[in-house]
Design a protein around this motif. Structure first.
Motif, mmCIF file in Angstrom:
data_model
loop_
_atom_site.group_PDB
_atom_site.id
_atom_site.type_symbol
_atom_site.label_atom_id
_atom_site.label_comp_id
_atom_site.label_asym_id
_atom_site.label_seq_id
_atom_site.Cartn_x
_atom_site.Cartn_y
_atom_site.Cartn_z
ATOM 1 N N ASP A 203 -2.938 -15.660 -1.079
ATOM 2 C CA ASP A 203 -3.604 -14.889 -0.035
ATOM 3 C C ASP A 203 -2.691 -14.572 1.142
ATOM 4 O OD1 ASP A 203 -3.419 -17.557 0.553
ATOM 5 O OD2 ASP A 203 -5.259 -17.617 1.760
ATOM 6 N N SER B 299 -2.854 -1.638 0.237
ATOM 7 C CA SER B 299 -4.241 -1.632 -0.240
ATOM 8 C C SER B 299 -4.367 -2.230 -1.636
ATOM 9 C CB SER B 299 -4.778 -0.201 -0.249
ATOM 10 O OG SER B 299 -3.957 0.642 -1.046
ATOM 11 N N SER C 43 -5.982 -6.014 -1.291
ATOM 12 C CA SER C 43 -7.376 -6.308 -0.928
ATOM 13 C C SER C 43 -8.281 -5.105 -1.049
ATOM 14 C CB SER C 43 -7.429 -6.841 0.511
ATOM 15 O OG SER C 43 -6.891 -5.885 1.407
#
Length: 957
Positions: free
Chosen positions: A395, A848, A851
């Motif tokens: 993440d 993009s 996520s």
């Protein structure tokens, strides 16, 4: 009183030990032995020895009376020239055969003797008939014969234009110049006895010897049955003196001086023979430089191969023995026969191989500890909290590492690099850096002890270099100004102080300019890395595009290696020019000046890129939105998300492997190819049988000459490797292992090259390795500083330590385990607002794909405040803590290691205690032996006078 005066004038005498190849540790385990002091109880009958010597001297005088006038024409004509007929005999040979015994046919055909089969060839000169320097050569050869050397000429079998001049030094010439050169020869055979031991010590020794009997034989020791009994290793030696010839052990005058010593004496004569009228028209070196002679070399002792096995039939000659016991690949694991190397090639080359063997042996513990550090990283890889967090950080999105074309990337994509970094940057790295700094000191200190033992064994303790001759270039330049030499008392050319200083300043400026050229080359590599990282990021192939930084580093290292090799060629020419510009007075001064320049050039050339990667890469890049740029255009390269250590490891690994591979090829492959091409041409012209029938001088002439700079290239290669092994070893613990593997091969490569591919070099003496020892000490000091900076600046050791004790879960508890590193990766990354990117560095993609919506934030390696803080992107408190800890670590590490180094240097004496005791005792025993020998000679003379009816008053004793 006469005897006391003679004894006081006798030079100092030191013995040669037969255990030159043994380590001191082995000697300490063995029973201590001393020379038997009671000379009168020996079985030596001095009267018989003296009678034998007198008879031999009479025969030799008759022999040389017959030889008077042989080979002594007044002019260098072709009367001595024979066109390749190896078996023909001349009138000189027939006259010689009348005096001596029958000569074996082997001596006449093996190419090691004159056509008479008795006079051994001590030196070879080669020239071409078409060379215009005929008059100089004629005068030179006439003066050679005037010095007493015998000469014979032979035309080449392959080229009638090539003439070989064979030189032989008779006994009278050898004795005269051996005395002038202070050549040490066997004086008295050693007689050993055992010390008295206590019963308890005797029992312990018996138990140790019984335990040794259960152990297998030491595989690394050479079989002593195959090695010759080197007489001088079991004898005391003394400077040769014709007046005291009865003191020396002379079984055969033809073999009393070995071949290396004979060649050295002849070379000494050739260096002092004039070839023209004039003050400076003297010496063989000048004739070689002006082309009068094409080559000059001593002969190898026959072929290095034999049809028969050395185990069943023995060695054909020392060259064959060296090949089988030293240069053959089958004995790579055995100790070197250093005594035999010294006897064949001389002390200077023997010391090089002794140092190389000692360095290789000392690399074993360093390689073992380095391998242990690497394996420790492998075993603790799965328990490393930092690499776990990197691999699990799916993440965390990292900012692009280059402008425009580099995409955003997950931190977890650098999982492999984080694991590889842990292999080299782990908890054992600091220990290994301290160990290697101490190892370098121990290596140098114990080498001084080892050198002292070798110098004692090889009779170099009291040897001092002769007053060197002035270089011809120095004489030609400053012949108008002269002053008195304080040593010789003779006038010699003089260089004014102002002239010397101005030349040194110009030379130093040239060195500085060439170092700037190296820095410019490194700057070019930096620009290449900056430009190509964007190119590889936009590459079509996914493999290169996804590993753009690794591809950039790998290609940059290879290009850097090519630049290094090209600049080395340029540096050699520049170093030659600057050294000649300085006008050194002697050859040793010239050699030391050239050595220092070449080392500085090549060291800076080889390590400049490594210094850049270790201490500058990624340190001055700025931060996203405010990057620092070269010429306000190119953005400086950043480190990988896992750190810069992986780049440093790649740089060191690739350069070290490529450099050593290239050096080994140039050292052995190039001479092999050249010699193979020569043999191929000879086979085409004369067939396979023609090559074997060539005399030894023809075979040696077709070999490659030794490097013009002697052992310079060999030493330089090893010293640069020593620098790689110690300076950045904290970043690459496998460097000692690679060096060890290379050196095991290097010893045999160099041995094979010296024995089989090169002409036999002139045996020369030396007490140590010269200026290289000071360079090694300088590298040892530099390694402490660089390793301190590598650990503190390049690795993440200090940031992890600060986090564990100050900011982690264990803060304030005094612990620093893996559980204390939880959250370290997140704490070491700062946050950047994507909208703050500069226009020229804004990436083409908006992120993009991670996520589903454009990214707002990305992370980068630094300790800075977030964008919404009162001072956006300012340094945090943790940054200053880390910086202070780094500086403190550097100071503490350097002072601690330097204290340990100086303590070790102080505690380890340069001269082993047992060696010091042996030298003192044997000095005393030699005085006793000389007294006994002189007393017996005087008593014998007194008896002879009484027999002849002659007596004198006040006789003594």
């Amino acid at each position: 009183a006469g005897f006391s005066t003679a004894l006081s004038q006798t030079p100092s005498i030191s013995p040669i030990s037969s255990e030159g190849r043994e380590d001191l540790q082995v000697n300490q385990l063995e029973t201590q032995i001393w020379i038997k002091p009671d000379i009168q109880k020996t079985d030596v009958d001095f009267s018989e020895i003296l009678n034998a010597i007198q008879e031999i001297a009479k025969d030799v005088n008759i022999f040389f009376d017959e030889l008077e006038g042989v080979n002594s024409p007044s002019k260098d004509d072709d009367s001595l020239l024979h066109h390749g007929n190896l078996t023909c005999t001349s009138d000189d040979a027939s006259r010689l055969e009348v005096v001596g015994e029958e000569v074996p046919d082997k001596n006449k055909t093996n190419g090691l003797y004159f056509r008479d089969g008795k006079c051994r060839i001590d030196y070879i000169l080669v020239y071409r008939k078409s060379n215009p320097q005929t008059e100089k050569r004629e005068v030179f050869e006439r003066n050679i014969r005037a010095e007493g050397l015998q000469m014979e000429k032979e035309s080449s079998l392959t080229n009638s234009d090539i003439i070989f001049v064979k030189l032989h030094a008779p006994w009278e010439v050898l004795g005269k110049y051996a005395e002038l050169m202070n050549v040490r020869m066997p004086f008295r055979r050693k007689i050993y006895y055992l010390h008295r031991r206590y019963k308890f010590m005797n029992r312990i020794e018996k138990q140790i010897s019984r335990f040794r009997g259960w152990l297998p034989r030491k595989p690394m020791k050479l079989d002593k049955e195959t090695l010759p009994d080197l007489e001088e290793n079991d004898c005391y030696t003394a400077p040769f003196s014709q007046q005291r010839i009865h003191h020396f052990i002379i079984h055969n005058k033809d073999t009393f001086f070995n071949n290396a010593t004979r060649s050295r004496i002849v070379h000494h004569i050739l260096q002092r023979v004039k070839y023209e009228e004039g003050k400076n028209k003297i010496g063989l070196n000048r004739l070689l430089s002006n082309g009068s002679y094409e080559a000059a070399f001593p002969l190898h002792e026959g072929s290095y191969r034999s049809k028969n096995s050395i185990k069943t039939h023995g060695a054909e000659n020392h060259r064959h023995l060296l090949y089988e016991c030293w240069a053959s690949w089958g004995v790579w694991y055995k100790y070197q026969p250093l005594d035999l190397v010294r006897r064949y090639f001389g002390e200077k080359i023997g010391l090089y191989f002794a140092w190389l063997g000692w360095y290789t042996g000392m690399l074993f513990p360093a390689a073992f500890i380095g391998l242990f550090v690497f394996l420790y990283g492998v075993t603790t890889l799965n328990h490393c909290q930092v690499s776990k967090e990197v691999c699990q950080a799916t993440d965390i999105i990292m900012c692009p590492i280059c402008d425009k074309y580099c995409p955003f990337m997950r931190l977890s994509d650098s999982c492999i690099y984080a694991k590889v970094t842990h292999l080299f940057d782990n908890g054992a790295t600091v220990f290994f850096a301290v160990f290697m700094a101490v190892w370098a000191t121990v290596f140098l200190e114990f080498w001084k002890r080892r050198r002292a033992v070798i110098a004692y064994d090889w009779d170099l303790i009291d040897w001092e270099e002769e007053e060197e001759e002035i270089r011809p270039q120095f004489e030609a330049k400053y012949s108008k100004k002269e002053r008195m030499n304080p040593i010789s008392g003779k006038p010699e050319p003089y260089q004014a102080f102002a002239d010397k200083c101005s030349r040194l300043i110009v030379s130093a400026s040239g060195i500085f300019f060439m170092i700037c050229v190296v820095i410019a080359a490194v700057f070019g590599i930096v620009i290449y890395r900056v430009v190509t990282v964007s190119t590889f990021a936009a590459f079509k192939w996914a493999l290169i595009r996804n590993n753009s930084q690794v591809a950039t580093t790998g290609t940059a290292v290879c290009i850097n290696f090519c630049i290094i090799m090209l600049l080395n060629v340029l540096y050699e020419k520049v170093a030659l020019f600057l050294t000649n510009l300085e006008q050194p007075r002697t050859e040793s001064e010239w050699e030391n000046s050239f050595t220092l320049k070449m080392f500085l050039f090549q060291f800076v050339n080889l390590n400049s890129s490594t210094f850049y990667i270790a201490f500058f890469l990624g340190r001055f890049t700025g931060h996203p939105g405010a990057y620092l740029r070269l010429i306000n255009r190119w953005r400086l390269e950043e480190c990988h998300p896992s750190g810069c250590l992986i780049d440093l490891c790649m740089q060191m690994g690739i350069i070290m492997v490529l450099k050593q591979t290239w050096n080994n090829f140039m050292e052995l492959g190039y001479p092999l190819i050249q010699n193979w091409w020569t043999r191929r041409k000879l086979r085409q012209e004369y067939g396979t049988q023609g090559k074997t029938s060539f005399p030894q001088w023809e075979k040696d002439y077709n070999l490659q000459p030794m490097n013009a700079y002697g052992l310079f290239d060999e030493y330089l290669e090893m010293i640069l490797q020593f620098g790689f092994t110690t300076i950045f070893v904290a970043a690459f613990p496998l460097a000692p292992l690679l060096a060890l593997l290379n050196n095991i091969i290097e010893i045999r490569l160099d041995a094979y090259k010296f024995v089989t591919q090169w002409r036999r070099p002139l045996a020369s003496r030396a007490k140590d390795i010269g200026i290289w020892y000071g360079i090694l000490e300088g590298i040892g000091i530099l390694s402490v500083i660089t390793n301190a900076f590598v650990i503190a600046v390049t690795s993440d050791f200090i940031p992890r330590l600060v986090y564990a004790y100050k900011y982690g879960p264990c803060a304030g508890q005094g612990e620093a385990g893996q559980k204390c590193m939880v959250g370290y990766v997140n704490a070491s990354l700062s946050v950047f607002l994507v909208s703050d990117f500069e226009n020229r560095s804004e990436p083409t993609s908006n992120g993009s794909e991670f996520s589903g919506s454009p990214l707002k934030y990305c992370r980068y390696r630094d300790y800075r405040d977030p964008p919404h803080s009162p001072v956006p992107y300012g340094y945090t408190l943790q940054f200053w803590h880390v910086l202070a800890a780094r500086l403190a670590f550097i100071i503490v590490f350097e002072h601690l290691v330097f204290c340990i180094k100086h303590l070790i240097s102080y505690l380890i004496p340069d001269l082993p205690k047992d060696l010091r005791d042996r030298m003192r005792r044997e000095k005393y025993l030699i005085q006793e032996m000389m007294y006994e020998a002189e007393l017996e000679r005087l008593q014998k003379e007194r008896k002879e006078r009484k027999k002849n009816g002659k007596s004198y008053h006040n006789e003594w004793p």
